[in-house]
Design a protein around this motif. Structure first.
Motif, mmCIF file in Angstrom:
data_model
loop_
_atom_site.group_PDB
_atom_site.id
_atom_site.type_symbol
_atom_site.label_atom_id
_atom_site.label_comp_id
_atom_site.label_asym_id
_atom_site.label_seq_id
_atom_site.Cartn_x
_atom_site.Cartn_y
_atom_site.Cartn_z
ATOM 1 N N GLY A 1 0.733 -1.246 0.200
ATOM 2 C CA GLY A 1 0.005 -0.052 0.084
ATOM 3 C C GLY A 1 0.716 1.302 -0.163
ATOM 4 N N GLU A 2 2.094 1.173 0.261
ATOM 5 C CA GLU A 2 2.912 2.447 0.286
ATOM 6 C C GLU A 2 3.203 2.743 -1.246
ATOM 7 O OE1 GLU A 2 4.801 2.010 4.720
ATOM 8 O OE2 GLU A 2 5.952 1.439 2.889
ATOM 9 N N LYS A 3 3.428 3.961 -1.423
ATOM 10 C CA LYS A 3 3.774 4.486 -2.663
ATOM 11 C C LYS A 3 5.420 4.649 -3.129
ATOM 12 C CE LYS A 3 1.954 8.599 -2.482
ATOM 13 N NZ LYS A 3 1.509 10.095 -3.025
ATOM 14 N N VAL A 4 5.748 4.236 -4.380
ATOM 15 C CA VAL A 4 7.042 4.187 -4.579
ATOM 16 C C VAL A 4 7.367 5.235 -6.115
ATOM 17 C CG1 VAL A 4 8.965 2.648 -5.622
ATOM 18 C CG2 VAL A 4 7.217 1.713 -4.004
ATOM 19 N N ILE A 5 8.007 5.945 -5.764
ATOM 20 C CA ILE A 5 8.455 6.778 -7.071
ATOM 21 C C ILE A 5 9.738 6.780 -7.566
ATOM 22 C CG2 ILE A 5 8.401 9.347 -7.679
ATOM 23 C CD1 ILE A 5 5.917 10.010 -5.915
ATOM 24 N N MET A 6 9.668 6.574 -8.971
ATOM 25 C CA MET A 6 10.896 6.291 -9.531
ATOM 26 C C MET A 6 11.257 7.862 -10.482
ATOM 27 S SD MET A 6 9.576 3.114 -11.462
ATOM 28 C CE MET A 6 8.084 3.909 -12.137
ATOM 29 N N TYR A 7 12.461 8.155 -10.080
ATOM 30 C CA TYR A 7 12.872 9.189 -10.674
ATOM 31 C C TYR A 7 13.948 9.051 -11.983
ATOM 32 C CZ TYR A 7 10.909 12.146 -7.115
ATOM 33 O OH TYR A 7 9.650 12.686 -6.365
ATOM 34 N N TYR A 8 13.251 9.083 -13.075
ATOM 35 C CA TYR A 8 14.159 8.973 -14.382
ATOM 36 C C TYR A 8 15.332 9.659 -14.608
ATOM 37 C CZ TYR A 8 9.918 6.042 -15.342
ATOM 38 O OH TYR A 8 8.767 5.446 -15.262
ATOM 39 N N GLY A 9 15.184 11.088 -14.224
ATOM 40 C CA GLY A 9 16.259 11.769 -14.432
ATOM 41 C C GLY A 9 17.649 11.254 -13.546
ATOM 42 N N ALA A 10 17.575 10.961 -12.242
ATOM 43 C CA ALA A 10 18.253 10.561 -11.521
ATOM 44 C C ALA A 10 18.974 9.130 -11.995
ATOM 45 C CB ALA A 10 17.897 10.141 -10.075
ATOM 46 N N ALA A 11 17.948 8.158 -12.701
ATOM 47 C CA ALA A 11 18.515 6.660 -12.889
ATOM 48 C C ALA A 11 19.196 7.054 -14.297
ATOM 49 C CB ALA A 11 17.322 6.108 -13.201
ATOM 50 N N ASN A 12 19.054 8.067 -15.035
ATOM 51 C CA ASN A 12 19.582 8.282 -16.294
ATOM 52 C C ASN A 12 21.033 8.844 -16.169
ATOM 53 O OD1 ASN A 12 17.735 6.841 -18.127
ATOM 54 N ND2 ASN A 12 16.521 8.725 -18.234
ATOM 55 N N ARG A 13 21.413 9.372 -14.958
ATOM 56 C CA ARG A 13 22.818 10.006 -14.554
ATOM 57 C C ARG A 13 23.329 9.155 -13.811
ATOM 58 N NH1 ARG A 13 23.251 16.296 -15.899
ATOM 59 N NH2 ARG A 13 21.572 16.238 -17.486
ATOM 60 N N ASP A 14 22.911 7.878 -13.457
ATOM 61 C CA ASP A 14 23.673 6.977 -12.629
ATOM 62 C C ASP A 14 24.955 6.688 -13.161
ATOM 63 O OD1 ASP A 14 24.578 4.854 -11.067
ATOM 64 O OD2 ASP A 14 22.683 4.141 -10.635
ATOM 65 N N PRO A 15 26.225 6.925 -12.439
ATOM 66 C CA PRO A 15 27.374 6.604 -12.994
ATOM 67 C C PRO A 15 27.731 5.348 -13.045
ATOM 68 C CG PRO A 15 27.769 7.462 -10.624
ATOM 69 C CD PRO A 15 26.151 7.630 -11.272
ATOM 70 N N GLU A 16 27.031 4.350 -12.310
ATOM 71 C CA GLU A 16 27.255 2.977 -12.457
ATOM 72 C C GLU A 16 27.122 2.445 -13.739
ATOM 73 O OE1 GLU A 16 28.795 0.742 -10.022
ATOM 74 O OE2 GLU A 16 28.940 2.743 -9.241
ATOM 75 N N VAL A 17 26.142 3.159 -14.495
ATOM 76 C CA VAL A 17 25.684 2.553 -15.756
ATOM 77 C C VAL A 17 26.237 3.676 -16.907
ATOM 78 C CG1 VAL A 17 23.411 2.436 -17.429
ATOM 79 C CG2 VAL A 17 23.504 1.856 -14.912
ATOM 80 N N PHE A 18 26.484 4.859 -16.835
ATOM 81 C CA PHE A 18 26.787 5.902 -17.579
ATOM 82 C C PHE A 18 27.862 6.631 -17.043
ATOM 83 C CE2 PHE A 18 22.030 5.448 -17.893
ATOM 84 C CZ PHE A 18 21.895 4.807 -18.867
ATOM 85 N N PRO A 19 29.074 6.148 -17.270
ATOM 86 C CA PRO A 19 30.329 6.927 -16.768
ATOM 87 C C PRO A 19 30.388 8.417 -17.213
ATOM 88 C CG PRO A 19 31.143 4.998 -17.929
ATOM 89 C CD PRO A 19 29.460 5.104 -18.281
ATOM 90 N N GLU A 20 30.791 9.116 -16.153
ATOM 91 C CA GLU A 20 30.811 10.832 -16.641
ATOM 92 C C GLU A 20 29.225 11.096 -17.149
ATOM 93 O OE1 GLU A 20 34.337 12.827 -17.916
ATOM 94 O OE2 GLU A 20 34.728 10.974 -18.754
ATOM 95 N N PRO A 21 28.433 10.820 -16.047
ATOM 96 C CA PRO A 21 26.965 11.065 -16.726
ATOM 97 C C PRO A 21 26.391 12.616 -16.858
ATOM 98 C CG PRO A 21 26.973 10.500 -14.256
ATOM 99 C CD PRO A 21 28.487 10.344 -14.885
ATOM 100 N N ASP A 22 27.339 13.537 -16.412
ATOM 101 C CA ASP A 22 26.859 14.877 -16.527
ATOM 102 C C ASP A 22 27.273 15.482 -17.860
ATOM 103 O OD1 ASP A 22 25.129 14.799 -14.298
ATOM 104 O OD2 ASP A 22 26.879 15.394 -13.019
ATOM 105 N N GLN A 23 28.032 14.704 -18.472
ATOM 106 C CA GLN A 23 28.609 15.184 -19.784
ATOM 107 C C GLN A 23 27.997 14.692 -20.876
ATOM 108 O OE1 GLN A 23 31.688 17.230 -19.708
ATOM 109 N NE2 GLN A 23 31.039 17.086 -17.489
ATOM 110 N N LEU A 24 27.637 15.634 -21.833
ATOM 111 C CA LEU A 24 27.076 15.112 -23.299
ATOM 112 C C LEU A 24 28.019 14.466 -23.896
ATOM 113 C CD1 LEU A 24 24.583 15.125 -25.059
ATOM 114 C CD2 LEU A 24 25.539 17.384 -26.145
ATOM 115 N N ASP A 25 27.693 13.437 -24.492
ATOM 116 C CA ASP A 25 28.706 12.372 -25.261
ATOM 117 C C ASP A 25 27.860 11.826 -26.442
ATOM 118 O OD1 ASP A 25 30.469 10.628 -26.374
ATOM 119 O OD2 ASP A 25 31.016 9.598 -24.729
ATOM 120 N N VAL A 26 27.884 12.282 -27.629
ATOM 121 C CA VAL A 26 27.023 11.840 -28.651
ATOM 122 C C VAL A 26 27.542 10.643 -29.411
ATOM 123 C CG1 VAL A 26 26.554 14.331 -29.463
ATOM 124 C CG2 VAL A 26 28.312 13.295 -30.384
#
Length: 444
Positions: free
Chosen positions: A352-377
């Motif tokens: 019954g408790e709510k769970v909220i997923m933050y996509y912007g946080a997940a998409n800058r997770d350095p465990e998946v995306f090295p240097e996540p705050d850098q645009l790399d085309v």
């Protein structure tokens, strides 16, 4: 069929179990005005590192929620619709007591495909699919190419002699609207009305907060805004009902007809659910692409070396689009409700408790995306972003968004390689979508 009767709108107050991670007192993801400066990426980084499943209080008597910020955990929640329900609690965090909610807008926001679980969600999704297949989208792609060219032709004289213009007004808000209306089958003469409706939909959360924060001074400006807001919401739903019912009687080869004639458990959708389907397609089909178009221009201005790579190597554009979407993450969050006690990353979550997923946080997770705050085309795994969700609720229109972004920036960089954002930018107070309402650009 009355699907809303199956939904418990607000989750159970919690936390019902002890907290594994600390509550970071200066991180407030419920304050929509903090998001007028952009998504709080520094807060996301702290949450991932210190409290990846953090209990978060809500204002105005909301029951609170678990904020989930690591990529792996967001994937886990998104990929398990049995344990984490969309239907049981809806996808939005609560915004004030029921008596202060906009009745029509709230009801419609609950009666949508993305607020349903299997089997009803899959039945409705199946009805939409023919208008998002590669064969159908080939025709849409050609139409998008023509519209991008038309919009850039109109922008060219306005950008002469170093003049600045608002990219949102002249391009970002117009292209997704055109594409949406093409897929829906909206007559050209009716299309300008959608821009006005979108303006008010994006301010809905702001209005809800103002009404919930009693007492409030009823200024003339606020009263006028409330009146205009209500009038536009009514107009939008009246138009949607009229067109959908018309398509039931006289179907065409368009998405509007598919929505109008969709069936769940062998029955046509009730009129109330047509409101929800209309709201979803108008908002989701327009808003997120618009904000990524603007956000991409800001990114290319901030990372000129990456922009030059795309100018020199247009073949990189397909991957670059995924990288734009990863970094902008136009949908900020989605909510689920636990259907049973469950453990997530060491934290016990009660039924019954709510769970909220933050996509912007997940998409800058350095465990998946090295240097996540850098645009790399040229980022090799940019396609692993989850800005469109994951699992059975993956956004059905993600390919439409990619088509628009790819074609837009192919033409923009070919025709206006010196186009840059000036730094003058406005973001609407909204913590559900990253709503860029103004982005000034110029050449040179």
């Amino acid at each position: 069929m009355d699907l809303i009767s199956q939904t418990v709108v607000d989750g159970k107050a919690g936390p019902g179990a002890g907290t594994t991670y600390p509550t970071l007192p200066d991180v407030d993801l419920a304050d929509i005005f903090r998001f007028t400066k952009g998504q709080p990426f520094a807060d996301y980084a702290r949450l991932r590192a210190e409290a990846p499943v953090m209990w978060h209080a809500e204002p105005y008597g909301g029951p609170g929620f678990w904020a989930v910020t690591r990529h792996e955990d967001v994937m886990s929640v998104n990929g398990d619709p049995t344990t984490y329900s969309s239907q049981r609690g809806g996808i939005l965090m609560s915004m004030g007591p029921p008596e202060k909610r906009h009745a029509l807008l709230f009801r419609a926001s609950m009666d949508t495909m993305i607020n349903l679980d299997a089997p009803h969600h899959l039945q409705l999704r199946r009805e939409h699919m023919p208008y998002f297949t590669p064969s159908y989208l080939r025709g849409i792609t050609e139409a998008v190419k023509g519209e991008v060219t038309r919009l850039l032709d109109a922008m060219e004289p306005l950008l002469a002699d170093g003049q600045t213009i608002d990219m949102v007004e002249h391009f970002s808000s117009v292209l997704p609207l055109f594409t949406l209306c093409e897929i829906l089958g909206v007559p050209p003469e009716d299309r300008p009305r959608f821009l006005k409706w979108m303006h008010y939909l994006e301010r809905a959360q702001d209005l809800a907060v103002q009404q919930a924060a009693a007492p409030i001074t009823p200024t003339l400006e606020l009263m006028q805004f409330v009146m205009d807001f209500n009038n536009n919401v009514e107009e939008m739903f009246d138009y949607g009902r009229m067109m959908l019912l018309k398509r039931r009687e006289d179907p065409k080869n368009d998405l509007m007809s598919a929505i109008a004639r969709a069936q769940v458990d062998g029955a046509l959708l009730a009129d109330e659910y047509l409101d929800g389907s209309w709201l979803l397609i108008v908002f989701a089909g327009n808003d997120t692409t618009r904000n990524t178009l603007s956000g991409a221009m800001k990114l290319l201005t901030e990372f000129p070396d990456q922009k030059q790579l795309l100018i020199d190597n247009p073949g990189l554009m397909g991957g670059a689009v995924d990288e734009f979407i990863r970094m902008v993450s136009p949908v900020i969050y989605m909510r689920r409700t636990a259907t049973a006690d469950v453990e997530l990353n060491g934290q016990m979550i009660r039924e019954g408790e709510k769970v909220i997923m933050y996509y912007g946080a997940a998409n800058r997770d350095p465990e998946v995306f090295p240097e996540p705050d850098q645009l790399d085309v040229r980022r090799p795994n940019a396609g692993k972003h989850i800005a469109f969700g994951y699992g059975p609720h993956t956004c059905i229109g993600k390919r439409v968004a990619q088509i628009q972004l790819e074609e837009a920036y192919r033409q923009i960089l070919a025709r206006f390689p010196d186009l840059v954002a000036t730094g003058e930018m406005e973001i609407a107070p909204n913590n559900f979508v990253h709503a860029i309402s103004k982005l000034m650009v110029k050449r040179g």
